[in-house]
Design an enzyme around this catalytic site. Structure first.
Site, PDB file in Angstrom:
ATOM      1  N   HIS A  19       0.817  -1.216   0.000  1.00 15.80           N
ATOM      2  CA  HIS A  19       0.000   0.000   0.000  1.00 15.80           C
ATOM      3  C   HIS A  19       0.850   1.264   0.000  1.00 15.80           C
ATOM      4  O   HIS A  19       0.328   2.358  -0.234  1.00 15.80           O
ATOM      5  CB  HIS A  19      -0.965  -0.032   1.188  1.00 15.80           C
ATOM      6  N   TYR A  38       2.279  -8.818  -5.778  1.00 20.84           N
ATOM      7  CA  TYR A  38       2.223  -8.770  -4.313  1.00 20.84           C
ATOM      8  C   TYR A  38       0.848  -9.121  -3.736  1.00 20.84           C
ATOM      9  O   TYR A  38       0.557  -8.744  -2.602  1.00 20.84           O
ATOM     10  CB  TYR A  38       2.631  -7.378  -3.834  1.00 20.84           C
ATOM     11  N   HIS A  47      -2.852 -13.265  -0.808  1.00 17.15           N
ATOM     12  CA  HIS A  47      -3.960 -13.651   0.061  1.00 17.15           C
ATOM     13  C   HIS A  47      -3.907 -15.122   0.463  1.00 17.15           C
ATOM     14  O   HIS A  47      -4.539 -15.520   1.442  1.00 17.15           O
ATOM     15  CB  HIS A  47      -5.295 -13.360  -0.653  1.00 17.15           C
TER      16      HIS A  47
END
EC number: 1.13.11.60
Length: 1079
Positions: A202, A374, A377
């Protein structure tokens, strides 16, 4: 005709003949017929190597060898050997037609050109000094590169023709991704690693929903989730006061949709930033952060911004060090080895025969392909899966996450985000409540972090994404398609990886391979996403493969890490002490001797200083679960260095400040116990024997009192005072002669480093027969400076281990040097015990005529008690020596510092007069001057632990103390207590000598009290005798010290890279010559 004339004549003749030869040659040429203008066509003649060699001598060949060696090895050239000039001589000496000469000249020109950057990559000026809020300006010449709000780059050219009718994204999820059964990560990596990964993701990627080609965050590792993507967001997170961030806040809203553990890590970085700016302002290196009046709005705004921006650079520096030294090392499984190697893109490189050095500080633009790389999960733990499912129930009550349509999912996310307040402090977080100062309770945050460390993450691979992420993954597949990216095989070819020829090569699971075949028909048509996350995962390999991710991802993330760091100006060419300050640059640096260079503990211990022990495994290696770390470190033989206890809150100690209360506590051995026993035992434990427990300061038992009695008898012999006085007068004067010098005719010496510290080293070595290397004892082991550092580290580890962030490093270093010194001392003591002949020989090596009762004789007296040599050394000699050197040195330096100050210097003429009198009366007054100076500059604090509940009256207040509570007798404030010392700021020579507190009080009062007073007064006498004694000009003439908790002084190392409990440097000047040393 003279020889010179003959040579001249011959030279002239040669020149004439050459000219005649040219004339004849010209006359024989044919008419020019090859050009239209009647000129001859000339060809440049190049001489061959044989002709060139006739102009080369052995010296020239040596020059070529030296230059070639430097080019091959990268070894620096020694310019004092005039290699550049020799290259010029060689080039100039070759014929103008020499091809070798031309190549040599061109190489020289290329070298000179390459010495400088073209164009430059680092610039002066405030505009280039700090990171901009949106990431622009990282590359000064191309400022838009990597800025927030710019398009993603494309790394790979998409050439494969793909069907417009690709498989349905939700079908892809159900066939290839949906978790069937949970598998733990094979290397027991904790969820903390993936929280760091979430922050990195992020930090680099935030796709604009209105225009998916645009990333709303910068392309740099600049902690934008904490600091914001642009100036407006950054302003919301700042207090605009003293460079600080709003407490326990972070900028991004997106992280609130993750398990709270991610937010806790961001809060830890927030706290680290605020810790850093506090220290930057306190140190104020070179006056860089001098605080103006807040009423001067412009000046204060600059002050606040300089602190904030520098603090951000430092915090981002730690962030990147955590990525490279903890995160990447764990990814590569190097954490399972004792190697300190790391893949650090900041490595200094030079062009060599094997190729050009990788460019740096070029800027960076993240590529859309890496937005997909990236998406991890599959590694979500069962704990975090449950948290996410609970959150979905809040967003979509009563609905099955796997059945929610993409439109409903997007609308639900939009409603959730719209409800979040713009003000970071008002956003809900993990159900926690803020305190009055805006921070969260440490207990709550630590509990979340502790559980994160213990939570084992999931494994990479197909069929392992929790079904609650069905909508998110389907959106990711749609987004990837909207970018028109290359296929999985094209992406692999870009990294020079073999393309897949069969579906079984992509994934060896027959079911997954068959599903891929039905969905895509041919391996070349498999999309990059979800292709890269359904590949087989790598097996564990130590070192090499620790993350055990899918094959293509494991290669791509390393390339991306290098690009992100090496392309960032602030992590490369501008990552310097000049930009960060000396202290801050050192604060975030990895240490080879600590955790194989891991640095995560620096973040944890600064964020939660009262919850973690300095050696907590939860702080030092949080990226692997503790149970697995136990196996790793046991195999490496280092498990016993760490505490395996869970974090637990330890309240800060209660300060006791009045003289009366401190003296009462220090005298009460039943109610208040000393706390140093475990420290002493840790340092002195040898060959699994628990030495040190019976040392006088290790406890309050009878054996501890007997230790004090035994060492007291050994130190205080007949004529001890005369011998000590003569020794210190002699050694102080000797050191002055040895280390003083003249600057422009003015006498100068570093009175702390070279006189105060070393005088104590010489005394300690003489008293305890320690292996000090000197001119008279060249076979000694340690130099004066080395032995001081050893003793200072030992003393600090036992008595001044107050900085939790440095505690582990300090204690490990102290133990290492203690063991080394102890073994050498033990060998010496055992020699004395075995033979008188060798004892006399050893005595001659260590003898100082003045101290006839000490050295070998004192060791022999201790041996006569019948105590074994190891017990004498490890339990009595080493701890006594360790408690002596640094303490005595600091007391003298502090006292002298006062008398060199503006307020204290009025006493120097009288001190000078008394020092020259050399009478008992004068010496008594000098003692009082010393004691007063030491009192006023005292930095002593003595800890105790409460053995039974009690009430203490301190400055008129009743303080209730609980059993087990830690307290600090603050002798700084006690020494300035106006009740005991009227007019405490003034020097008064008639004070009661029994009231001084800086040597302690009661049964554990400094054993060397009498010795210290005599020794340090004698040193004051020698220094005070110097005429016109004064500080050296500028900062060099002052002790660099800051006020710590309770007003206790914190000193700094000479380069101001670190705090130190004792004075380290202070230069003085004086007039006239030094007295001669009396042998």
């Amino acid at each position: 005709m003279s020889e010179k004339q003959t040579g001249s004549a011959n030279g002239g003749l040669g020149k004439t003949l050459a000219q005649l030869e040219q004339v004849v040659s010209a006359s024989l040429r044919p008419l020019p017929s090859q050009t239209g203008d009647g000129t001859y066509v000339t060809e440049q003649v190049k001489t061959g190597i044989l002709k060139d060699l006739s102009h080369v001598d052995l010296g020239d060949l040596k020059t070529l060898v030296d230059v070639s060696k430097s080019a091959l090895t990268g070894e620096a050239l020694d310019d004092r050997k005039y290699i550049m000039e020799r290259v010029i001589q060689l080039s100039a000496g070759l014929p103008s037609t020499s091809q070798i000469g031309k190549e040599l000249t061109n190489t020289f020109l290329t070298t000179l050109w390459n010495d400088l950057e073209h164009p430059p990559i680092s610039y002066l000026g405030r505009d280039a000094m700090y990171r901009r809020a949106d990431g622009s300006g990282n590359n000064v010449l191309w400022p838009h590169i990597g800025a927030a709000g710019t398009p993603y780059a494309r790394s790979v050219q998409p050439k494969t023709v793909q069907s417009p009718n690709l498989p349905d994204p939700e079908t892809l999820f159900d066939c290839l991704l949906a978790r069937k059964e949970y598998k733990e990560h094979p290397n027991k990596i904790s969820s903390v690693l993936f929280y760091i990964a979430s922050i990195i993701i992020h930090d680099l990627f935030e796709t604009d929903r209105k225009d998916p080609a645009i990333s709303l965050t910068s392309s740099y590792l600049d902690l934008s989730p904490l600091y914001g993507n642009n100036q407006q967001e950054q302003d919301l997170i700042r207090t605009f006061k003293d460079g600080k961030l709003k407490p326990d806040c972070f900028s991004t809203k997106r992280v609130l949709g993750f398990p709270p553990d991610v937010g806790v890590v961001l809060i830890m970085f927030n706290r680290f930033h605020n810790y850093v700016v506090e220290k930057l302002a306190m140190i104020n290196e070179g006056g860089r952060f001098t605080k103006p009046q807040e009423s001067d709005t412009a000046a204060y705004a600059k002050y606040d911004n300089d602190l904030f921006q520098t603090g951000r650079l430092v915090t981002c520096g730690l962030y990147v060090n955590i990525i490279l030294k903890d995160y990447v090392r764990t990814i590569l499984n190097i954490n399972r080895t004792d190697s300190i190697w790391s893949l650090d893109p900041r490595s200094e490189m030079k062009d060599g025969l094997l190729g050009r050095a990788a460019a740096q500080a070029t800027g960076n633009q993240v590529a859309a392909e890496f937005n997909l790389v990236y998406r991890w999960h599959s590694c979500i733990s069962q704990r975090d899966q449950k948290w996410t499912e609970d959150m979905y129930q809040e967003l979509f009550p009563g609905q099955d996450p796997s059945k929610i349509s993409l439109q409903d999912f997007l609308r639900g996310l939009g409603r959730w985000e719209a409800k979040l307040p713009g003000e970071p402090r008002e956003r809900p977080f993990a159900g926690l409540q803020r305190k009055a100062d805006g921070s969260y309770d440490d207990n709550d945050l630590v509990k979340i972090f502790e559980e994160s460390v213990e939570d084992c993450a999931g494994a990479f691979g197909a069929l392992h994404v929790p079904t609650v992420f069905r909508s998110i993954e389907a959106l990711g597949i749609q987004q990837a398609r909207s970018w028109n990216l290359a296929t999985l095989n094209e992406f692999r070819k870009y990294f020079n990886l073999a393309p897949y020829k069969t579906f079984e090569e992509i994934n060896s699971d027959p079911y997954v391979a068959d599903q891929l075949k039905r969905l895509y028909d041919h391996p070349d048509r498999v999309e990059i996403y979800p292709g890269i996350i359904v590949e087989d995962a790598k097996e564990s390999m130590a070192p090499g493969s620790g993350l055990c991710t899918n094959f293509t991802i494991s290669r791509a993330i390393l390339s991306d890490a290098v690009a992100l760091v090496r392309g960032d100006r602030f992590h490369t060419v501008d990552f310097t002490p000049k930009h960060l300050t000396n202290w801050a640059y050192n604060e975030i640096q990895p240490q080879d001797s600590v955790d194989q260079t891991h640095v995560f503990y620096k973040l944890v211990l600064r964020a939660f200083p009262n919850h973690f022990r300095g050696d907590s495994i939860y702080a030092h290696f949080p990226l692997v679960v503790p149970s697995e770390n136990k196996k790793i470190l046991t195999k490496l033989g280092t498990a016993d260095k760490y505490s395996w206890d869970r974090p637990n809150y330890t309240p800060p100690p209660q300060f006791i400040n009045s003289h009366s209360a401190c003296m009462s506590i220090l005298s009460d051995q039943e109610t208040f116990k000393v706390t140093w026993g475990s420290k002493i035992e840790f340092l002195m434990r040898h060959n699994n024997q628990p030495y040190g427990r019976d040392f006088m300061l290790s406890g309050d038992r009878t054996p501890n009192a007997m230790s004090r009695q035994m060492m007291g008898k050994a130190l205080y012999r007949d004529k001890w005072e005369t011998e000590v006085k003569r020794f210190y007068e002699n050694i102080t004067l000797k050191l002055l002669h040895r280390y003083s010098y003249k600057l422009a005719g003015v006498n100068q010496v570093d009175v702390v480093r070279d006189i105060a510290n070393l005088a104590q080293v010489h005394f300690c070595a003489s008293v305890f027969s320690l292996p000090l290397k000197t001119e008279s004892n060249p076979r000694g082991i340690f130099t004066e400076s080395e032995l001081y550092q050893i003793m200072a580290v030992v003393f600090t580890s036992i008595f001044y281990d107050a900085d939790i962030g440095k505690s582990f490093e300090l204690n490990q270093a102290a133990r290492a040097v203690t063991q080394q010194l102890g073994q050498l001392t033990l060998a010496n003591v055992e020699l004395i015990a075995k033979t008188g002949f060798i004892a006399n020989l050893v005595n001659s090596l260590h003898r100082h005529d003045v101290l006839s009762e000490y050295g070998v004789h004192m060791i022999q007296r201790l041996l006569d008690s019948g105590m074994p040599a190891p017990e004498i050394v490890w339990t009595h000699v080493l701890p006594t020596a360790g408690g002596m050197v640094a303490n005595q040195a600091q007391l003298f330096s502090q006292s002298l510092d006062y008398y060199l100050s503006e307020e204290g210097s009025v006493h120097l003429p009288e001190i000078n007069r008394l020092a020259k009198e050399d009478t008992t009366e004068a010496d008594d007054l000098l003692l009082r001057y010393f004691m007063e100076g030491a009192r006023i500059r005292s930095s002593v604090a003595l800890p105790r632990v409460v053995a039974q509940p009690t009430v203490v009256e301190d400055n008129g207040q009743k303080i209730t103390l609980k059993q087990g509570q830690h307290i600090i007798c603050n002798l700084v404030s006690a020494s300035m207590d106006p009740v005991t010392f009227p007019e405490p700021d003034k020097v008064k020579l008639d004070r009661d000598m029994n009231l001084y507190a800086h040597f302690g009080f009661g049964p554990h009062q400094c054993l060397g009290l009498g010795l210290c007073k005599t020794a340090l007064t004698t040193m004051l006498k020698v220094i005070g005798r110097l005429d016109n004694l004064r500080r050296a000009p500028g900062g060099q003439g002052k002790l660099k010290k800051l006020s710590g908790p309770g007003g206790i002084a914190m000193y700094m190392t000479p380069d101001q890279t670190a705090f130190f409990p004792f004075p380290t440097t202070m230069k003085i000047q004086w007039d006239g010559d030094l007295p001669e040393v009396k042998e």
